[in-house]
Structures are given as structure tokens and as C-alpha cells.
Design a protein around this motif. Structure first.
Motif, PDB file in Angstrom:
ATOM      1  N   SER A  30      33.133  33.539  43.025  1.00 39.15           N
ATOM      2  CA  SER A  30      33.805  33.610  41.734  1.00 39.15           C
ATOM      3  C   SER A  30      33.510  34.948  41.075  1.00 39.15           C
ATOM      4  CB  SER A  30      33.335  32.466  40.827  1.00 39.15           C
ATOM      5  OG  SER A  30      33.814  32.634  39.502  1.00 39.15           O
ATOM      6  N   TRP A  31      34.503  35.497  40.396  1.00 38.16           N
ATOM      7  CA  TRP A  31      34.286  36.706  39.615  1.00 38.16           C
ATOM      8  C   TRP A  31      33.716  36.380  38.233  1.00 38.16           C
ATOM      9  CZ3 TRP A  31      39.366  40.018  40.457  1.00 38.16           C
ATOM     10  CH2 TRP A  31      39.466  40.342  41.813  1.00 38.16           C
ATOM     11  N   ASP A  32      33.774  35.130  37.855  1.00 40.51           N
ATOM     12  CA  ASP A  32      33.323  34.707  36.531  1.00 40.51           C
ATOM     13  C   ASP A  32      32.039  33.896  36.636  1.00 40.51           C
ATOM     14  OD1 ASP A  32      35.679  35.730  35.222  1.00 40.51           O
ATOM     15  OD2 ASP A  32      36.759  33.992  36.005  1.00 40.51           O
ATOM     16  N   TYR A  70      38.756  29.516  36.924  1.00 46.20           N
ATOM     17  CA  TYR A  70      37.889  30.666  37.177  1.00 46.20           C
ATOM     18  C   TYR A  70      38.560  31.590  38.194  1.00 46.20           C
ATOM     19  CZ  TYR A  70      34.415  27.748  34.874  1.00 46.20           C
ATOM     20  OH  TYR A  70      33.752  26.961  33.964  1.00 46.20           O
ATOM     21  N   ARG A  71      38.247  32.856  38.109  1.00 44.36           N
ATOM     22  CA  ARG A  71      38.814  33.844  39.039  1.00 44.36           C
ATOM     23  C   ARG A  71      38.039  33.772  40.348  1.00 44.36           C
ATOM     24  NH1 ARG A  71      38.330  39.343  35.961  1.00 44.36           N
ATOM     25  NH2 ARG A  71      36.303  38.403  35.493  1.00 44.36           N
ATOM     26  N   PRO A 123      28.318  35.564  38.561  1.00 46.28           N
ATOM     27  CA  PRO A 123      29.478  36.141  39.251  1.00 46.28           C
ATOM     28  C   PRO A 123      29.094  36.695  40.625  1.00 46.28           C
ATOM     29  CG  PRO A 123      29.388  36.892  36.974  1.00 46.28           C
ATOM     30  CD  PRO A 123      28.112  36.177  37.235  1.00 46.28           C
TER      31      PRO A 123
END
Length: 619
Positions: free
Chosen positions: A455-457, A439-440, A580
Motif C-alpha cells: 500500500s502507498w498509504d 487505499y492506494r 506505507p
């Protein structure tokens, strides 16, 4: 930076900080407590197995009166359900088996009573059956020798607990569906040579096919575990503007929606007095949209769009869009996905320093890893839990499902994964936590808690986020070190034995002979973990993850290359669906007044997690 726990408590990092885990509570009630609680646990267990004729035991007049009142209440509740429910799905619920009953005095109080999802183990050791305990039962238990200080859960906690229970059931049924699909595929290949048997497997497959989310919500309905099951006008307690749902079944589970398949709900003519005006108009997509203007409750303030605060920001699409960027990749390209760091708090902004990033565990001085354990004989990927030796260690089943790249079904004392000596490849589902960060993630600066991680996701429940890495050391070697806030004790063995108030999660997993808890005689090893992970000077993204009294991650001990539980890997998993840009947190597991300074006095640290159920102190 917030202090990291010297204690890895499996229970506190599990399901919603209950003092006793759902899987453990009835068992403790049977063996460890006395009086009223034992009687209730036994009664619920018997009720969950099968209905039996009226017992011939002698009971007091007070208990007989209470039993009669409970029966009358149950009859009234069923009559109300028959009167108010018209949909076929609801009729199916009424005719289905009721595995637990809610004991409340009136219909109004049935919505407001606190519910705890206690679990009793079934005879075959399989899926556990949930049990509901209402406020009336808790107060009675306190009156007759039970725990007197029972803290009622907040509406927010009830919603979170219900959604976690739904996701647990959902993943169990996902696993069933995956196994059904594998069997159907094998049967189809076997029947290719016979024309007469071609249609039979396909017909059986269609008859057994059903969506896991619908199975999960059906199970909750049958067990009376739906939160706010009755239709209502107004807000849903514990759900605020901006709350995100990821399936219609989730909305049904918390009472926000009542239809699990149909998109439009109805209230019935009895609620017509609440409607001032209604009309139909064409929507943006060209479909007819029905709109209703409801009567405003007396004293209710107006709500306009400028009053709604959106708690979720926009995820950056590239590095150039990141505000406050101080480091493009703190991993130095060690991870497959770069992890940037941002700082909008300090002036001038600074990047995280003082450590060396490492994506895997480093073995410290004086520590020797055991030899690799014998592996399974599977080829390519582990499929059958009956023949895979690694699955047998996990209680005759795989702990993960394939969905979303691999998700842990539920928290366990220890998870046995496939290792170097196994015949399966890296794509095996039983190697889910070994695939690194997928995950980003972003490290960002906070005003009161130092560095934090988000997290960006979207991260689904049960998905592995990262492993806690650093230098694997002996606890004795670090006892003299002061002001090291990044030491993580590996106390899986202490958790299994229940020392220091630790509570077990699932008893499905096996414990190899070299880890036999009955053979430990050293008093120190019983209470103090022998090994720990020191991430002060060397570590990965996990060292920046903060504590929360209501975390969205939990800690899971994992064994893969060897089976020495004292040297287990520490992996952080998603405890719920995480949207996110929500900060990632786990419970550090501190007991209050458990940390002492060099002067021998108790140290205290305030907690700034901001959770609804915050304990106000970290330790």
C-alpha cells in the motif's frame, strides 16, 4: 506465485499465530485440559473478579511454601515501584486495582520473561480481562502434566503482540467515546427548550471526557501488560532502527517511553554515571534542546549515519514517478482507485496476466444464493445498538467504529453487517467492508514469491483492505482440479465447530437457526467446507496477496445480504498499523504435511516470507 490455502483458519489469521487465541485459551484450559492448567486458569479468574479472604481448603506444604514466596515477591515488587516512581501517573497506577500479577523470581528476570496475553471472560460477558503467564508458570505446568513443548516468543513477537493488544483496547474505548458523544448530542438537543437544564449535560460531558489512547494505556498499566515497564539504558528488545510508532501511548505500551503526556523523560541521579556530558542549545524551531553524551558500553561499535539503512522508500506522487511500471491499472477502471503493477525483477519486465479482474463475487454453476435476510428498522444510519437488529446479532454492539472511515474493533468468528433490506443508508458504520478499496495499492514483482501487494498509504489496524473475490463454487466441483493455487475455502462453520484444529475468536456473535451447528449430520460437511472462492481465472487484488508466518492482515468472515454462514464473504482486515510500502500478507493457514500430490505423496513447499518467526515451510 505462492499457493493459496485451501483452508481459511480464523485463528491462524488472527492475533500473532498463537496455537490458541487469547480469547479461547482460558476456556480451553477449563474444559479441554487437565491437572495443573485447570487449577491455574481458575485461580486467575477468581483473582480477576475480586479479592477474597484466605481460603480454608487444605493445601500441601509445597504449595503453601510457593504461595508464601509469591506474596513476598509481590511485596518486594511494590516496594521497588514506590521507591523508583515519582510521577503522578505512576502513583495512580500503584493505587489502582491490580488485575494480574507477574510471578518472577527477581527484578532482572521480570523484564525477560515471555508474556502471553491470555484472556478470561468477565461475568457480564463484556470486555475480557488479560492475564499474564510467566516462564516459571509454564515450566511448572509442564512438570505437572501440562504441555511440555512451550516455545518462548521472540522479542519481536512480544512487541507486535503488545501493540496489537493496545490497539484492541484503544478501539474499544474509541467506541465508548463515540457512544458518549452521541448521547451528549441527543441530550443537548432535548434540553434546548429548557434554559435551566442547559448547563447540566455540558458539565457531565466534560467530566467523563478522556482520550481513548490514555484509557487504553491506563488499562494496560492496571493489568500489568506494559512490555519492559522499567526504565532502562540501551536498546529495547524487539525494536530496531526504523520502527514506526503512531502515538506516544504505543511507545509507552512497549516500554520505549514512560510518560504518556509529558514529552521529556528522566532517569534520576542514580544514572548520572552513564552521562559524560550534557548541554542545552537552541533547536531549529527556536526551542531549547537538551543534549546528552552517554558513556559507551564496553565493546559497543560506533554507529554513523551511513550505517543506518532506511527500510521505507518514497511513495510515488504520480504514475510518471513509478519505477518499473508495467500496467497503469490492473482493474481496468473497475475500482475507484487505480491499482498499478510494477516489475523490477524480470528481464524483460512483464505484467500480471492470465486472469480477468472482477471487484465482486461471481456466482458459479450449481450455486444458488439464499434470499436476502430481514434487515434492521434503523433510518439513515444505525446509532443505537439496543434497537438495531443487526447489532444484536453481533453480541448487542456494533463491530466497527467510525474513526478512519470505519475500523473493526477485534477479529470475530463472523461479522453481521447491514444488508439490502435494512433501513440505513450506505454511510452506516455497519457497512464498512462494503465500500470497496479505499487505499492506494500496488502489485509488484518479487524475486522468490512471485507477485505481491503493498500500500502507498498508511493503513490503521482494523481497517478493511479488500475482499477475496472470484467465482463462488462448490468444493466438490473443484476437487478434481489440479495446480489451481487460488482456491479459498469458506470454512467459517468449521471454525465455529472447532474442526481440524481451528480455534474460535469471539463468542459474542449469534448464529441464526438456519445455521445451527447442532443440526449438521453429514460427516463430510463437518470436516470439509461446502463452498469456496476460485480466483484462478477471475479475481481481484486479493489473489496477489502472499502468505507470511507473521502477517499484518487477518481473514474475517462477513455476512451482509444473507445469513448463510457457509456462503459468507471473505474480507481481509489490517491486524496492526501498517506503514506505507510494507508488503501486505496473511497466514494461509496450512498445517505441515497436509497437502498431497496426485501420486498420494506428501507435498512440501518452502516459505520465503522472511519473518522472524518463519516456519520455513508453507506446507
Amino acid at each position: 506465485m505462492v499457493v493459496k490455502s485451501r483452508v481459511l483458519r480464523s485463528a491462524t489469521n488472527g492475533e500473532l499465530h498463537s496455537s490458541v487465541t487469547p480469547e479461547e485459551k482460558p476456556k480451553r484450559a477449563k474444559g479441554a485440559t487437565r491437572g495443573r492448567k485447570n487449577v491455574k486458569a481458575a485461580a486467575v479468574k477468581g483473582d480477576a473478579e475480586e479479592p477474597s479472604p484466605s481460603p480454608q481448603r487444605r493445601t500441601s506444604a509445597r504449595i503453601q511454601i510457593k504461595q508464601l514466596a509469591e506474596k513476598e515477591l509481590l511485596v518486594r515488587q511494590r516496594v521497588e515501584i514506590l521507591d523508583e516512581t515519582d510521577s503522578p501517573s505512576k502513583r495512580k497506577k500503584k493505587n489502582g486495582p491490580v488485575r494480574s500479577k507477574r510471578n518472577t523470581k527477581s527484578k532482572d528476570k521480570a523484564v525477560a520473561v515471555p508474556v502471553s496475553n491470555d484472556v478470561t471472560k468477565s461475568k457480564d460477558g463484556g470486555a475480557s480481562e488479560p492475564m499474564e503467564v510467566c516462564a516459571l508458570e509454564k515450566s511448572t505446568a509442564a512438570d505437572e502434566g501440562g504441555p511440555a513443548n512451550v516455545v518462548e516468543k521472540s522479542d519481536h513477537a512480544k512487541v507486535k503482540e503488545t501493540l496489537r493488544l493496545f490497539n484492541k483496547y484503544y478501539l474499544h474505548f474509541v467506541q465508548e467515546e463515540e457512544q458518549r458523544c452521541k448521547k451528549a448530542e441527543v441530550a443537548q438537543k432535548a434540553s434546548k427548550g429548557s434554559k435551566s437544564k442547559k448547563a447540566a449535560p455540558e458539565e457531565d460531558t466534560k467530566s467523563k471526557r478522556k482520550r481513548p489512547d490514555l484509557k487504553a494505556i491506563t488499562k494496560m498499566m492496571e493489568a500489568n501488560e506494559i512490555l519492559n515497564p522499567e526504565k532502562r539504558i540501551g536498546d529495547i528488545p524487539g525494536i530496531s532502527i526504523g520502527h514506526r510508532f503512531y502515538s506516544r501511548a504505543e511507545m509507552v505500551a512497549v516500554g520505549f517511553h514512560s510518560h504518556w503526556l509529558n514529552g521529556i523523560d528522566y532517569m534520576g541521579m542514580s544514572y548520572s554515571k552513564m552521562v559524560i556530558q550534557y548541554w542545552a542549545e537552541k533547536g531549529i524551531s527556536g526551542f531549547t534542546v537538551f543534549k546528552f553524551r552517554l558513556r559507551r558500553i564496553e565493546g559497543q561499535s560506533l554507529l554513523t549515519t551511513n550505517q543506518v539503512q532506511f527500510v521505507y522508500g518514497r511513495v510515488p506522487k504520480s504514475v510518471s514517478e513509478i519505477r518499473g511500471l508495467v500496467c497503469e491499472d490492473i482493474t481496468g477502471s473497475q475500482e475507484d482507485i487505480p491499482i498499478p503493477a510494477t516489475n523490477l525483477v524480470d528481464d524483460p519486465p512483464v505484467a500480471p496476466t492470465g486472469f480477468t479482474y472482477c471487484k465482486s463475487i461471481k456466482v458459479g454453476h450449481g450455486v444458488k444464493l439464499p434470499s436476502n435476510a430481514n434487515g434492521c428498522d434503523c433510518s439513515g444510519s444505525c446509532i443505537s445498538s439496543r434497537t438495531c437488529s443487526c447489532a444484536k446479532l453481533n453480541g448487542l454492539d456494533f463491530p466497527y467504529v467510525h474513526r478512519d472511515g470505519g475500523r473493526l474493533i477485534e477479529a470475530k468468528d463472523v461479522v453481521y453487517e447491514c444488508g439490502p433490506n435494512c433501513g440505513c443508508g450506505p454511510g452506516c458504520v455497519n457497512r464498512t467492508s462494503q465500500r470497496g478499496i479505499k487505499y492506494r495499492l500496488e502489485v509488484f514483482r518479487t524475486p522468490k514469491k512471485g507477485w505481491a501487494v503493498r500500500s502507498w498509504d498508511f493503513i490503521p489496524s482494523g481497517a478493511p483492505v479488500c475482499e477475496y473475490t472470484g467465482i463462488l463454487s462448490r468444493t466438490d466441483d473443484l476437487d478434481h482440479v489440479s495446480e489451481n493455487n487460488y482456491i479459498f475455502d469458506i470454512d467459517c462453520l468449521q471454525t465455529i465447530r472447532g474442526f481440524g484444529g481451528r480455534m474460535r475468536r469471539s463468542r459474542d456473535a449469534s448464529l441464526p437457526a438456519n445455521n445451527s451447528v447442532d443440526g449438521i449430520d453429514d460427516q463430510r460437511s463437518e470436516s470439509v467446507p461446502e463452498f469456496c472462492v476460485d480466483a484462478c481465472s477471475t479475481g481481484n487484488i486479493a489473489r496477489f496477496i502472499n502468505h507470511s508466518c507473521e502477517p499484518n492482515l487477518f481473514v474475517q468472515c462477513v455476512l451482509s445480504s444473507h445469513h448463510d454462514i457457509k456462503l459468507a464473504r471473505v474480507v481481509l482486515f489490517a491486524a496492526e498499523n501498517i506503514p506505507p510500502l510494507q508488503e501486505l500478507t496473511y497466514d494461509y493457514g496450512y498445517a505441515l504435511d497436509s497437502v498431497y500430490g496426485s501420486d498420494g505423496k506428501i507435498k512440501q513447499m518452502p516459505c520465503f516470507c522472511g519473518a522472524t518467526e518463519c516456519r520455513k515451510r508453507l506446507f
